[in-house]
Motif scaffolding. Structure first.
Motif, PDB file in Angstrom:
ATOM      1  N   ASP A  88       0.809  -1.226   0.000  1.00  0.00           N
ATOM      2  CA  ASP A  88       0.000   0.000   0.000  1.00  0.00           C
ATOM      3  C   ASP A  88       0.846   1.282   0.000  1.00  0.00           C
ATOM      4  O   ASP A  88       0.756   2.110   0.905  1.00  0.00           O
ATOM      5  CB  ASP A  88      -0.979  -0.049   1.178  1.00  0.00           C
ATOM      6  N   HIS A 118       0.705   3.440  -2.608  1.00  0.00           N
ATOM      7  CA  HIS A 118      -0.264   4.433  -3.067  1.00  0.00           C
ATOM      8  C   HIS A 118       0.376   5.707  -3.619  1.00  0.00           C
ATOM      9  O   HIS A 118      -0.048   6.832  -3.281  1.00  0.00           O
ATOM     10  CB  HIS A 118      -1.266   4.759  -1.948  1.00  0.00           C
ATOM     11  N   ASP A 151      -1.044  -2.470  -4.335  1.00  0.00           N
ATOM     12  CA  ASP A 151      -1.456  -1.068  -4.207  1.00  0.00           C
ATOM     13  C   ASP A 151      -0.229  -0.145  -4.237  1.00  0.00           C
ATOM     14  O   ASP A 151      -0.020   0.682  -3.336  1.00  0.00           O
ATOM     15  CB  ASP A 151      -2.323  -0.825  -2.963  1.00  0.00           C
ATOM     16  N   HIS A 162      -2.665  -9.506  -1.579  1.00  0.00           N
ATOM     17  CA  HIS A 162      -2.964  -8.130  -1.166  1.00  0.00           C
ATOM     18  C   HIS A 162      -4.029  -8.076  -0.061  1.00  0.00           C
ATOM     19  O   HIS A 162      -3.835  -7.435   0.968  1.00  0.00           O
ATOM     20  CB  HIS A 162      -3.418  -7.292  -2.363  1.00  0.00           C
ATOM     21  N   HIS A 215      -3.806  -4.109   2.375  1.00  0.00           N
ATOM     22  CA  HIS A 215      -5.184  -3.739   2.038  1.00  0.00           C
ATOM     23  C   HIS A 215      -5.887  -2.865   3.071  1.00  0.00           C
ATOM     24  O   HIS A 215      -6.452  -1.842   2.710  1.00  0.00           O
ATOM     25  CB  HIS A 215      -6.002  -4.998   1.761  1.00  0.00           C
ATOM     26  N   HIS A 263      -4.481  -1.236   5.549  1.00  0.00           N
ATOM     27  CA  HIS A 263      -3.542  -0.193   6.005  1.00  0.00           C
ATOM     28  C   HIS A 263      -3.415  -0.204   7.528  1.00  0.00           C
ATOM     29  O   HIS A 263      -3.083   0.806   8.130  1.00  0.00           O
ATOM     30  CB  HIS A 263      -3.961   1.207   5.544  1.00  0.00           C
TER      31      HIS A 263
END
Ligand code: ZN
Length: 246
Positions: free
Chosen positions: A8, A10, A36, A120, A154, A156
């Motif tokens: 993650d 991002h 992610d 994930h 996923h 976080h």
């Protein structure tokens, strides 16, 4: 062997760079990424390139699985995303190079690495992106893998669940030593958008020979990333949440 496990990101290049520095200091042999890489943040292309470079420089192998935001940003369904996530996914789609889109398209949903399963969201229907938020979700997930440990991202939110015989409990602490007879589910937290009220980038190291998972946090330049989010015209809330880690 020591693996650094990240998830993650991002599109937050500042956080990813800070984590890379920490991983260098920790002397990891491999980097595994739970997806992610893009979505929400202002540097999707740079992060896709950087994650590949980080993996190649250590083991030479790309141990990377697909996340739901990666999928969304290469044309996946975004109808169930909230309006901010939708806006960010559309912006990211327009930014991502052909080459990086191709790369994300090539990623598997699940990978195995010695005694570990990497996915994930959840080992149960990985393509549906179920959330594992607590002990009940973890209990369900344990029925869908047979490895010693399953690493996920996923939500976080860092989390360790232990299955000891038929009993499941959550394990607290920065260092988690695996017990010989138990199996584990580990959420490694988020590099680029932590949601556990700690704004520092989160990742773990895993040393299979020592049966040891260590949670690590890295400070990074939050303000620099926030400025880029606002300058890109992405929703302001995506910048604001970084400083509170939620
Ligand atoms: Zn995510």
């Amino acid at each position: 062997m020591k693996a650094g496990i990240i998830s993650d990101i991002h599109g937050n290049l500042e956080a990813l760079r800070a984590v890379e520095r920490e991983l260098d200091e920790l002397g990891v042999d491999e980097i595994w990424c739970l997806g992610d890489i893009v979505g929400y943040g202002p540097n999707p292309n740079e992060c896709v390139t950087k994650v590949q470079e980080m993996c190649r420089q250590r083991s030479g192998e790309l141990i990377i699985v697909l996340g739901n935001h990666d999928e969304a940003c290469i044309g996946g369904d975004i109808s169930f995303f909230n309006p901010r996530a939708q806006a960010a996914a559309l912006w990211t789609r327009s930014e991502l190079s052909e080459e990086n889109q191709e790369f994300l398209r090539s990623l598997p949903l699940v990978l195995e690495r010695s005694d570990a399963l990497l996915v994930h969201a959840s080992p149960h229907e990985p393509e549906v992106w179920h959330y594992i938020m607590g002990i009940h979700d973890a209990a369900y997930a344990f029925g869908h893998f047979s490895h010693r440990v399953c690493f996920v991202g996923h939500s976080h939110y860092p989390l360790v669940a232990e299955l000891e015989g038929t009993v499941i409990h959550l394990v607290e602490g920065e260092e988690v030593e695996f017990q010989a007879e138990s199996r584990y589910l580990v959420n490694v937290g988020s590099v680029g958008q932590p949601r556990d009220r700690d704004p520092r980038a989160c990742f773990v190291t895993y040393e299979p020979e020592k049966d040891l998972v260590t949670f690590c946090r890295a400070e990074y330049d939050v303000v620099a990333c926030q400025e880029k989010i606002l300058n890109a015209g992405l929703p302001a809330m995506l910048a604001e949440r970084l400083e509170i880690g939620f």
